[in-house]
Design a protein around this motif. Structure first.
Motif, PDB file in Angstrom:
ATOM      1  N   GLN A 140       0.841  -1.203   0.000  1.00 26.10           N
ATOM      2  CA  GLN A 140       0.000   0.000   0.000  1.00 26.10           C
ATOM      3  C   GLN A 140       0.878   1.256   0.000  1.00 26.10           C
ATOM      4  N   LEU A 141       1.971   1.213   0.808  1.00 28.15           N
ATOM      5  CA  LEU A 141       2.876   2.367   0.832  1.00 28.15           C
ATOM      6  C   LEU A 141       3.486   2.599  -0.552  1.00 28.15           C
ATOM      7  N   ALA A 142       3.872   1.512  -1.256  1.00 32.32           N
ATOM      8  CA  ALA A 142       4.445   1.655  -2.598  1.00 32.32           C
ATOM      9  C   ALA A 142       3.444   2.310  -3.540  1.00 32.32           C
ATOM     10  N   ASN A 143       2.201   1.863  -3.500  1.00 31.16           N
ATOM     11  CA  ASN A 143       1.169   2.461  -4.376  1.00 31.16           C
ATOM     12  C   ASN A 143       0.990   3.942  -4.064  1.00 31.16           C
ATOM     13  N   LEU A 144       1.048   4.302  -2.747  1.00 27.55           N
ATOM     14  CA  LEU A 144       0.896   5.715  -2.354  1.00 27.55           C
ATOM     15  C   LEU A 144       2.056   6.541  -2.906  1.00 27.55           C
ATOM     16  N   MET A 145       3.276   6.025  -2.818  1.00 28.16           N
ATOM     17  CA  MET A 145       4.428   6.768  -3.326  1.00 28.16           C
ATOM     18  C   MET A 145       4.375   6.915  -4.839  1.00 28.16           C
ATOM     19  N   ILE A 146       3.852   5.884  -5.518  1.00 29.24           N
ATOM     20  CA  ILE A 146       3.714   5.985  -6.989  1.00 29.24           C
ATOM     21  C   ILE A 146       2.725   7.076  -7.343  1.00 29.24           C
ATOM     22  N   GLN A 147       1.655   7.196  -6.546  1.00 27.19           N
ATOM     23  CA  GLN A 147       0.659   8.254  -6.807  1.00 27.19           C
ATOM     24  C   GLN A 147       1.280   9.640  -6.604  1.00 27.19           C
ATOM     25  N   HIS A 148       2.274   9.747  -5.678  1.00 27.70           N
ATOM     26  CA  HIS A 148       2.901  11.049  -5.384  1.00 27.70           C
ATOM     27  C   HIS A 148       4.324  11.087  -5.926  1.00 27.70           C
ATOM     28  N   LYS A 149       4.548  10.468  -7.060  1.00 28.79           N
ATOM     29  CA  LYS A 149       5.904  10.425  -7.586  1.00 28.79           C
ATOM     30  C   LYS A 149       6.453  11.792  -7.984  1.00 28.79           C
ATOM     31  N   GLU A 150       5.559  12.756  -8.202  1.00 26.85           N
ATOM     32  CA  GLU A 150       6.001  14.092  -8.634  1.00 26.85           C
ATOM     33  C   GLU A 150       6.291  15.024  -7.463  1.00 26.85           C
ATOM     34  N   ASP A 151       5.725  14.728  -6.257  1.00 29.88           N
ATOM     35  CA  ASP A 151       5.841  15.714  -5.181  1.00 29.88           C
ATOM     36  C   ASP A 151       6.375  15.148  -3.863  1.00 29.88           C
ATOM     37  N   TRP A 152       6.468  13.821  -3.691  1.00 31.59           N
ATOM     38  CA  TRP A 152       6.884  13.261  -2.414  1.00 31.59           C
ATOM     39  C   TRP A 152       8.228  12.542  -2.516  1.00 31.59           C
ATOM     40  N   LYS A 153       8.929  12.571  -1.396  1.00 27.83           N
ATOM     41  CA  LYS A 153      10.070  11.711  -1.168  1.00 27.83           C
ATOM     42  C   LYS A 153       9.855  10.983   0.157  1.00 27.83           C
ATOM     43  N   LEU A 154      10.516   9.826   0.314  1.00 23.93           N
ATOM     44  CA  LEU A 154      10.386   9.040   1.523  1.00 23.93           C
ATOM     45  C   LEU A 154      11.768   8.843   2.136  1.00 23.93           C
ATOM     46  N   LYS A 155      11.890   9.243   3.426  1.00 17.05           N
ATOM     47  CA  LYS A 155      13.144   9.035   4.125  1.00 17.05           C
ATOM     48  C   LYS A 155      12.980   7.824   5.052  1.00 17.05           C
ATOM     49  N   LEU A 156      13.879   6.837   4.918  1.00 17.66           N
ATOM     50  CA  LEU A 156      13.883   5.632   5.731  1.00 17.66           C
ATOM     51  C   LEU A 156      15.089   5.676   6.660  1.00 17.66           C
ATOM     52  N   ALA A 157      14.861   5.498   7.970  1.00 15.98           N
ATOM     53  CA  ALA A 157      15.948   5.518   8.945  1.00 15.98           C
ATOM     54  C   ALA A 157      15.929   4.213   9.726  1.00 15.98           C
ATOM     55  N   GLY A 158      17.048   3.441   9.670  1.00  9.75           N
ATOM     56  CA  GLY A 158      17.122   2.151  10.330  1.00  9.75           C
ATOM     57  C   GLY A 158      17.707   2.268  11.726  1.00  9.75           C
ATOM     58  N   HIS A 159      17.107   1.551  12.699  1.00  2.00           N
ATOM     59  CA  HIS A 159      17.548   1.557  14.095  1.00  2.00           C
ATOM     60  C   HIS A 159      17.520   0.135  14.643  1.00  2.00           C
ATOM     61  N   THR A 160      18.314  -0.157  15.669  1.00  3.57           N
ATOM     62  CA  THR A 160      18.310  -1.450  16.353  1.00  3.57           C
ATOM     63  C   THR A 160      18.292  -1.223  17.863  1.00  3.57           C
ATOM     64  N   ASP A 161      18.135  -2.307  18.619  1.00  5.58           N
ATOM     65  CA  ASP A 161      18.308  -2.212  20.067  1.00  5.58           C
ATOM     66  C   ASP A 161      19.800  -2.362  20.372  1.00  5.58           C
ATOM     67  N   ASN A 162      20.142  -2.445  21.659  1.00  6.20           N
ATOM     68  CA  ASN A 162      21.566  -2.462  22.026  1.00  6.20           C
ATOM     69  C   ASN A 162      22.118  -3.863  22.260  1.00  6.20           C
ATOM     70  N   GLU A 163      21.361  -4.884  21.870  1.00  3.25           N
ATOM     71  CA  GLU A 163      21.872  -6.231  22.059  1.00  3.25           C
ATOM     72  C   GLU A 163      22.892  -6.557  20.975  1.00  3.25           C
ATOM     73  N   GLY A 164      23.961  -7.194  21.380  1.00  6.28           N
ATOM     74  CA  GLY A 164      24.980  -7.550  20.409  1.00  6.28           C
ATOM     75  C   GLY A 164      26.067  -6.493  20.330  1.00  6.28           C
ATOM     76  N   ILE A 165      26.861  -6.586  19.242  1.00  6.18           N
ATOM     77  CA  ILE A 165      27.992  -5.685  19.023  1.00  6.18           C
ATOM     78  C   ILE A 165      27.521  -4.445  18.300  1.00  6.18           C
ATOM     79  N   ALA A 166      27.959  -3.260  18.781  1.00  6.32           N
ATOM     80  CA  ALA A 166      27.478  -1.992  18.223  1.00  6.32           C
ATOM     81  C   ALA A 166      27.786  -1.890  16.732  1.00  6.32           C
ATOM     82  N   GLU A 167      29.007  -2.335  16.310  1.00  8.53           N
ATOM     83  CA  GLU A 167      29.364  -2.230  14.894  1.00  8.53           C
ATOM     84  C   GLU A 167      28.439  -3.092  14.031  1.00  8.53           C
ATOM     85  N   LYS A 168      28.131  -4.282  14.501  1.00  6.62           N
ATOM     86  CA  LYS A 168      27.238  -5.154  13.724  1.00  6.62           C
ATOM     87  C   LYS A 168      25.825  -4.601  13.694  1.00  6.62           C
ATOM     88  N   ASN A 169      25.385  -3.975  14.822  1.00  8.13           N
ATOM     89  CA  ASN A 169      24.048  -3.364  14.833  1.00  8.13           C
ATOM     90  C   ASN A 169      23.979  -2.221  13.838  1.00  8.13           C
TER      91      ASN A 169
END
Length: 820
Positions: free
Chosen positions: A732-761
């Motif tokens: 549904q999000l893809a279809n919405l972005m296709i409808q707004h291909k002339e005026d919208w951009k989408l920023k994606l920001a990836g995050h993790t929890d603190n389990e494990g090694i910080a570099e691998k996260n």
């Protein structure tokens, strides 16, 4: 009605005259040229046969026989008249029913008296268009279509047979008990459609083996049975019959209409079943090498037109299976127990009348509404011996009636035959001598037949005596077949050079396969017609003349004919190709320059290889020919970072800035996360993410789509693999972005929890953000509409000490931006 019954019983007895042979096409099915017909006795026969292709247009096998009643030869047309249309007529006595007349029809008959039970069987086989083809040396296929009919009548005691022949009117039988333990009649007619596959499993020496299988679709046309067990009766002069404890069973297929007026009619309402033939063939080939040849560039080919065996043995089981029929309405089972029965007052006219009479006297014990009639299963075993050249002798056993005398089983009788024959590809003759267990009961122990094959026509008989003597006839047989045969032929090679005439360009002169049969006497791969030295091996570029040292300079022009050289030096060598003759070259095997007396300077840096520590890398003279690409005064071979300028105190490598934030790692408190200088390379704190709080104006429905995509997004544990439950929201999000291909951009920001090694996260948050981006692109969103960021575990929005908090921190944030 009683007299009708007596005449009907006699009519059934006369049927004993008719029998079709148990071994169809005897004398031909064992031929190496039987083609598709050979699959009748063993499906393995079609592969590695002498037939490349074989098609039967039509065939019929018919045989007449009896073990009780025969016909006087004088009462039949002469054999010669049978070949002339219009002359073959029966004497008028055959239609005379006056018992007191000297021309009474029974005077044309003779009876064979013996202690054997009387019986008959009818088995006719029609072969409809069928064909086989050898696909290659190891595989063959065949499609066969045919129709067959069987009638078995058996278990008629001599006393009952004589009584029936005399229409139960012979006074000598009155008041005498006649016993018959078992009397049975089975009939079935069906069509069959067979697909045969055969394969050669071993053919690499003197032992050869092949096998085949034929699954068959059976189309039942009609079937019926009638049996009486433990029959015991006596008759007196007043037509009173006495019966003691008999069991009567009869039925017929429901597509036979028993009407009140006239005879039965057959409706086309087939039943279906499945059948199977399976078999194998072994050949002993002690002289197998005599049947191999080389031709057209190939080795050890089999001569497909020749029989390779000295002894051939085969075994097959055929006609496995059966057909189930629904019973007709006048089908029944009875236990007959009665002391006296006046048959003169009863109606036995037809099946309907018989069933009505039986029902009026006895309670029915019928339980089933259908019956299964089994095929005439048999075992075919044969041994074929090659006497030499065109002469063969075949011993075959057709072992039949494997199930014994059962009510629901049509069957053949066992036949053993010995058949000498001569065979060619387009003609064949055979004289089968056979013993049949049924015919032996009529004193006909041995029969001599004949088979003749002339091109596409096959004729034969199991019993020649019918046509060559004037004795009483108990047996007559004839079969014929019309085919379209294409046998393998001998590969012709007129000049005996191993190239077939079909491919030989010089058919009258021995040659080589390389030149399609044209000669090359000196074997230099130059055709004689083009060879200026046809008796001296030479080279193509010199029109077949020699060049001993193979330096492309003819020997006559070569100053060094036994040393491979170059034209520039009249055939003398320059081994390293540096335009300096070997005798003037200090390094004759290493190409060099004249200024270094023929020795090389591989990297062309002005320092000869023998003085250059880095002979394969260009370098200045001040570094003795070794390079310093980054110009940091440390030669590359001693510089860990040869392409990056660096201080000597860091061994020639620059100080790193891993997160590219302008703060060197040695001074960066967050070396893996881009930050700001004033925070020593660490990022500014981020306000917790709200997927709905978008800056860009949008409709409520559009906000719900973004919220759903964020809320439903999940990944496999510790992986960047998106779970399938997330796909609907992302779609549904893809279809919405296709409808707004002339005026919208989408920023994606990836995050993790603190389990494990910080570099691998950090790496995992990057991969997850990009995984969402790639998914949306695959769904049609333009790549330039999507921005990605990743922060690893550095920007939590929940408490990493609790599972719920860590769940919140594992996220890919989505933010809508307006295009500039």
């Amino acid at each position: 009605m009683y007299h009708v019954m007596k005449k009907s019983l006699f009519a059934c007895l006369v049927l004993l005259l008719v029998n079709v042979s148990a071994q169809d096409y005897q004398g031909f099915v064992t031929s190496n040229y039987a083609g598709v017909t050979g699959a009748i006795v063993n499906p393995a026969n079609i592969v590695d046969s002498r037939m490349k292709f074989d098609m039967t247009l039509f065939g019929n096998n018919t045989n007449f026989s009896s073990n009780y009643i025969g016909v006087k030869a004088s009462s039949l047309p002469k054999p010669a008249d049978l070949l002339s249309f219009g002359k073959a007529t029966f004497p008028s006595s055959w239609s005379n029913t006056d018992k007191n007349s000297p021309d009474y029809f029974k005077n044309n008959l003779v009876r064979y008296q013996s202690d054997h039970d009387k019986g008959m069987y009818v088995s006719t086989r029609l072969v409809l268009p069928s064909f086989m083809v050898n696909l290659n040396s190891k595989n063959a296929l065949a499609l066969s279509i045919g129709a067959r009919n069987y009638v078995n009548i058996e278990g008629l005691s001599p006393a009952l047979a004589d009584a029936a022949y005399n229409e139960f009117s012979d006074p000598s039988i009155f008041l005498k008990k006649i016993k018959n333990p078992h009397f049975g009649m089975q009939q079935m007619a069906w069509g069959e459609y067979g697909l045969t596959y055969a394969h050669v499993f071993k053919d690499d020496g003197e032992h050869f083996f092949k096998a085949g299988i034929t699954p068959k679709l059976l189309q039942g046309l009609t079937a019926s049975y009638f049996s009486i067990d433990n029959l015991e009766f006596a008759i007196d002069t007043t037509n009173i019959y006495s019966f003691v404890s008999s069991q009567v069973h009869y039925s017929y297929s429901d597509n036979v209409d028993i009407s009140a007026n006239g005879g039965p009619t057959i409706n086309f309402k087939p039943s279906y079943g499945f059948g199977l033939d399976i078999g194998g063939v072994y050949e002993w080939r002690p002289k197998f090498q005599d049947h191999k040849y080389d031709m057209d560039g190939k080795k050890d080919l089999w001569r497909k037109n020749e029989n390779k065996y000295e002894l051939k043995a085969s075994l097959a089981v055929v006609d496995i299976g059966g057909i189930r029929y629904n019973k007709g309405i006048y089908s029944n089972d009875f236990d007959v127990k009665i002391t006296a029965w006046n048959l003169g007052t009863l109606d036995f006219n037809g099946i309907k009348g018989f069933d009505s009479t039986m029902n009026s006297k006895f309670p029915s014990s019928k339980t089933d509404n259908s019956f299964k009639m089994s095929l005439p299963t048999a075992i075919n075993a044969q041994v074929d011996y090659h006497l030499g050249k065109i002469f063969y002798v075949n011993l075959m056993g057709h072992i039949a009636n494997l199930r014994g005398y059962k009510t629901l089983n049509v069957h053949d009788y066992t036949t053993i035959s010995l058949a000498p024959r001569v065979e060619w590809s387009w003609a064949e003759a055979s004289l089968p001598v056979s013993y049949n267990t049924f015919n032996a009961q009529a004193g006909q122990n041995i029969k001599v037949g004949a088979m003749l094959r002339l091109g596409p026509f096959i004729f034969g008989t199991n019993d020649l005596s019918t046509y060559v003597n004037a004795k009483d006839i108990y047996h007559a047989n004839f079969y014929f077949m019309v085919k379209v045969p294409i046998p393998y032929t001998k590969v012709r090679d007129r000049d005996k050079d191993g190239i077939s005439d079909k491919k030989d360009m010089c058919k009258d002169v021995p040659g080589t396969w390389e030149f399609k049969g044209c000669p090359d006497r000196d074997g230099d791969h130059v055709k004689d017609v083009n060879d200026k030295c046809p008796d001296q091996p030479g080279l193509k570029e010199f029109d077949g003349c020699p060049d001993r040292d193979l330096d492309s300079i003819p020997d006559k022009d070569d100053a060094c004919p036994d040393e491979k050289g170059v034209k520039k030096f009249n055939g003398c060598p320059d081994s390293d190709g540096d335009d300096i003759m070997d005798k003037e070259d200090d390094c004759p095997f290493d190409a060099g320059k004249a200024e270094f007396k023929g020795c090389p300077d591989t990297d062309a840096d002005g320092t000869p290889d023998r003085e250059d520590p880095c002979p394969d890398e260009f370098g200045p003279l001040e570094y003795k020919g070794c390079p310093d690409h980054d110009g940091d005064s440390i030669v590359d071979r001693e510089d860990p970072c040869p392409d990056q300028y660096g201080p000597r105190e860091n061994k020639g490598c620059p100080w790193p800035d891993t997160d590219k934030d302008g703060v060197l790692d040695k001074e960066d408190d967050c070396p893996l996360v881009a930050g700001v200088i004033e925070l020593k390379g660490c990022p500014r704190p981020v306000v917790p993410y709200n997927p709905v709080a978008q800056v860009v104006p949008m409709k409520a429905a559009e906000k719900k789509i973004i919220e759903k995509a964020f809320a439903s997004l999940e990944f496999a544990t510790a992986k960047d693999l998106i779970k399938p439950k997330s796909f609907p929201g992302l779609n549904q999000l893809a279809n919405l972005m296709i409808q707004h291909k002339e005026d919208w951009k989408l920023k994606l920001a990836g995050h993790t929890d603190n389990e494990g090694i910080a570099e691998k996260n950090m790496v995992l948050s990057e991969k997850r953000a990009k995984a969402v981006k790639n998914y949306l692109i695959k769904k049609g969103v333009k790549e330039d509409q999507i921005l990605t960021e990743w922060y690893g575990q550095t920007v939590p929005i929940g408490d990493n000490k609790t599972p719920a908090g860590r769940q919140k921190n594992r996220r890919v944030e989505m933010k809508i931006l307006l295009k500039e």
